[in-house]
Design an enzyme around this catalytic site. Sequence first.
Site, PDB file in Angstrom:
ATOM      1  N   TYR A 102       0.883  -1.181   0.000  1.00 56.96           N
ATOM      2  CA  TYR A 102       0.000   0.000   0.000  1.00 56.96           C
ATOM      3  C   TYR A 102       0.908   1.215   0.000  1.00 56.96           C
ATOM      4  CZ  TYR A 102      -4.493   2.201   1.491  1.00 56.96           C
ATOM      5  OH  TYR A 102      -5.686   2.908   1.573  1.00 56.96           O
ATOM      6  N   HIS A 154      -2.367   7.601  -3.157  1.00 55.00           N
ATOM      7  CA  HIS A 154      -3.547   6.736  -3.221  1.00 55.00           C
ATOM      8  C   HIS A 154      -4.117   6.514  -1.824  1.00 55.00           C
ATOM      9  CE1 HIS A 154      -6.169   3.338  -4.217  1.00 55.00           C
ATOM     10  NE2 HIS A 154      -5.576   2.647  -3.261  1.00 55.00           N
ATOM     11  N   ARG A 202     -12.331   9.406   5.804  1.00 56.58           N
ATOM     12  CA  ARG A 202     -11.978  10.245   6.971  1.00 56.58           C
ATOM     13  C   ARG A 202     -11.376  11.547   6.464  1.00 56.58           C
ATOM     14  NH1 ARG A 202      -9.935   5.315   7.330  1.00 56.58           N
ATOM     15  NH2 ARG A 202      -7.988   6.112   6.498  1.00 56.58           N
ATOM     16  N   GLN A 258     -15.808  -4.751  -1.252  1.00 52.08           N
ATOM     17  CA  GLN A 258     -14.742  -4.423  -0.301  1.00 52.08           C
ATOM     18  C   GLN A 258     -15.276  -3.616   0.884  1.00 52.08           C
ATOM     19  OE1 GLN A 258     -11.378  -2.537  -2.176  1.00 52.08           O
ATOM     20  NE2 GLN A 258     -10.250  -2.269  -0.270  1.00 52.08           N
ATOM     21  N   LYS A 304     -10.893  -8.493  -3.956  1.00 47.40           N
ATOM     22  CA  LYS A 304      -9.641  -8.424  -4.692  1.00 47.40           C
ATOM     23  C   LYS A 304      -9.288  -9.760  -5.338  1.00 47.40           C
ATOM     24  CE  LYS A 304      -8.131  -4.312  -3.044  1.00 47.40           C
ATOM     25  NZ  LYS A 304      -7.540  -3.227  -3.844  1.00 47.40           N
ATOM     26  N   THR A 324      -1.468   0.751  -5.167  1.00 46.56           N
ATOM     27  CA  THR A 324      -1.836   1.648  -6.254  1.00 46.56           C
ATOM     28  C   THR A 324      -0.945   2.881  -6.250  1.00 46.56           C
ATOM     29  OG1 THR A 324      -4.085   0.897  -5.974  1.00 46.56           O
ATOM     30  CG2 THR A 324      -3.772   2.881  -7.287  1.00 46.56           C
TER      31      THR A 324
END
Lengths: 432, 432
Positions: free
Chosen positions: B134, B139, B148, B245, B258, B365
Amino acid sequence: MTDHTHDAGRRSWVSSANGHADFPLQNLPVGVFSPHGAAPRGGVAIGDRILDLPAVLEAGLLKGDAAEAAAGPTLNAFMALGAAARATVRARLFELLSDGAPAPVRGLEARLLHRAADCTMHLPAAIGDYTDFYAGIQHATNVGRLLRPDNPLMPNYKYVPVGYHGRASSVRPSGVPVRRPNGQRKPANETVPSHGPCRNLDYELELGVWIGPGNELGEPIPIGQAHTHVAGFCLLNDWSARDIQGWEYQPLGPFLAKSFHSSVSPWVVTPEALLPFRSAQPARPEGDPAPLPHLLSEHDQQHGALDLELEVLLTTPTMRARGMDAHRLSIGNARHLYWTVAQMVAHHASGGCNLQPGDLFGSGTISAPEETGWGSLLEISMGGRRPVELASGETRRFLEDGDEVILRARGVRAGFAPIGFGECRGMILPAA
Amino acid sequence: MTDHTHDAGRRSWVSSANGHADFPLQNLPVGVFSPHGAAPRGGVAIGDRILDLPAVLEAGLLKGDAAEAAAGPTLNAFMALGAAARATVRARLFELLSDGAPAPVRGLEARLLHRAADCTMHLPAAIGDYTDFYAGIQHATNVGRLLRPDNPLMPNYKYVPVGYHGRASSVRPSGVPVRRPNGQRKPANETVPSHGPCRNLDYELELGVWIGPGNELGEPIPIGQAHTHVAGFCLLNDWSARDIQGWEYQPLGPFLAKSFHSSVSPWVVTPEALLPFRSAQPARPEGDPAPLPHLLSEHDQQHGALDLELEVLLTTPTMRARGMDAHRLSIGNARHLYWTVAQMVAHHASGGCNLQPGDLFGSGTISAPEETGWGSLLEISMGGRRPVELASGETRRFLEDGDEVILRARGVRAGFAPIGFGECRGMILPAA
């Protein structure tokens, strides 16, 4: 439907099998073993012996593709075959190992049998993918309560068999020592994280599921057929680094806190052996939603649960030095899972994900409603706030170096021979 | 250090290689292909041709264990070898395919080369485990902001290269169509979930990393050596079902959203080919913590980033019917990753988890700071609230059936021949 291979009255000429806690004639689990450092091969546990399947084939006592697949050196091809092939091999093994076996078979004892204590067990299959579910609702509630006392379960819990992908490469058979992981952790009383040995190392009691025949990518498995995709069961200890997990898991889930090591009991207990211990899925409590249609099958609701007694034992270096018995940390039952194994299989494939023979599922930690059956130290010690008192006078919040955890499972039902899974054990080594 | 195999002045006798956007003489990526339905074998992309490695070996033009491992039918053994072996094979291939190659080699053209357009590409390796990171901070920020607005990044983000285990079995090479998954989803305006086709299907632009030499369970990989465990790179499209998701991912992370399909470009672009495109890791913004010591290496900070232009293109059935060019959805750069690949490797192994040759990592990503370089529709359409207008006059919140997504990567640096990764493409099929 049970058959003559479940007849509790039948005895084996392998005398240690009769009354054996785990491996009587009625169990016949398959696994991969090495006798005395020789090459890995397929075998069957019978009492305190292992039947050497390549030797049985060589002696001409077993024939056919299924038996050859069961002879190893991995069982992926055997797992791919499904129930009919397994049942054929089981019936023939039952015949060969029962008291009624022809005298020539018994004359080959030295060639066909090894003392299990002299053998090394391996993983039964090359694991393609490992998926860990979260189907123990009492565990999910206990853990959720530590974080969210008023609202322990997520809103999706009763609709989705929650699960996540685990690490296949670090699954090891029972007995391989477990090195305490290093990792990043940030206790609430520190402002920045540090890297070092896990301080809150835990075990998790789970049932493991070996996947049999797979599905093609893009082709879901209907719930009514899901049970035909299961090749067998084992015990699984999903060792967990709670402090590392607490810091790393947002927002993508557990990662290094789980992937440093997972232990499985090495024998694949077949669906056929477990037939007597099937039971109805407990009724959902008043107010819980019914499973969505793609997860609901009448047959599965009637027979999809497993009535298996589950036990967790601990020994410490002090206890072993004093020759003390292991301390029982919990005793529970696999019946307490909120989702059946068939529901896990159907859910996993529902979006088209392809399962493959030799994939491994974990059930998620199984905790009984009663405190005496909680499946992890996190729960028993209430997040470390209530240390467990051991018979040796020691206490444990979490696992210490040198501690050994032993998981056991056992099916007991009136009229049938009790069977067990063998042990899943692992001892904690100090961090590197 | 670059060498003569990076000399932009050298040309190939395979004329299509000279000036080829992806596969000039200076690239020489390895892969596994089948010419005209024949058995899978190792090959090297050169212009619009594929060099048949078993044929090269048979002709006696290449020798040795490394070349044999590169000849397939999977590249796991080749990946296991490390940089020195790769460099030796690369130098010999460069010699054989360059203008200076001896005349007999060129006389074998018909035996050694296949038209790439006539071949089927396979996965380059049997993937043991697939891990998705991640590391694209823009991203993570864009996605976090949707949930948030005031506090998009989790507190751990700048300390931990966040990642999770993905599904290895459903990774497919570029070109295999992607079936829209069914799954459970519960939009905010519905009170209970339902099961059906994904409504918010998305792509994710990622860099893929093929792991080379592994580590033993329990033995971390020091950050200074982490780069030696990388065998090569590809493009990865981490197709994502956003609605599934959103409902499933708490508390254990993404699962079926995924794992229905992931696509990779089939050519393994080696670290040697990418040497000219290494760059310094961008300085962390003022106020960000320094990486913890086990993730910090001066050499990695100086050379650990990759300066690769990344592009996402889309075609719709309408656009294809009208003969229109693909619509560019974004153009960005792999430099924007917050963590280097070496940091991902060192982190993954830091708790003792064992990596194996042929494991696959995804970078997460990759989105550029600028909106024109955002790597998913979720970001570009702001969660579906701002539909993308296409050149055809159509709009897209998320992907529709028949849409095709194409990822491209390209290294460009003054004084060096530009190289590319080839395409990673996939077309959406209707749900089953």
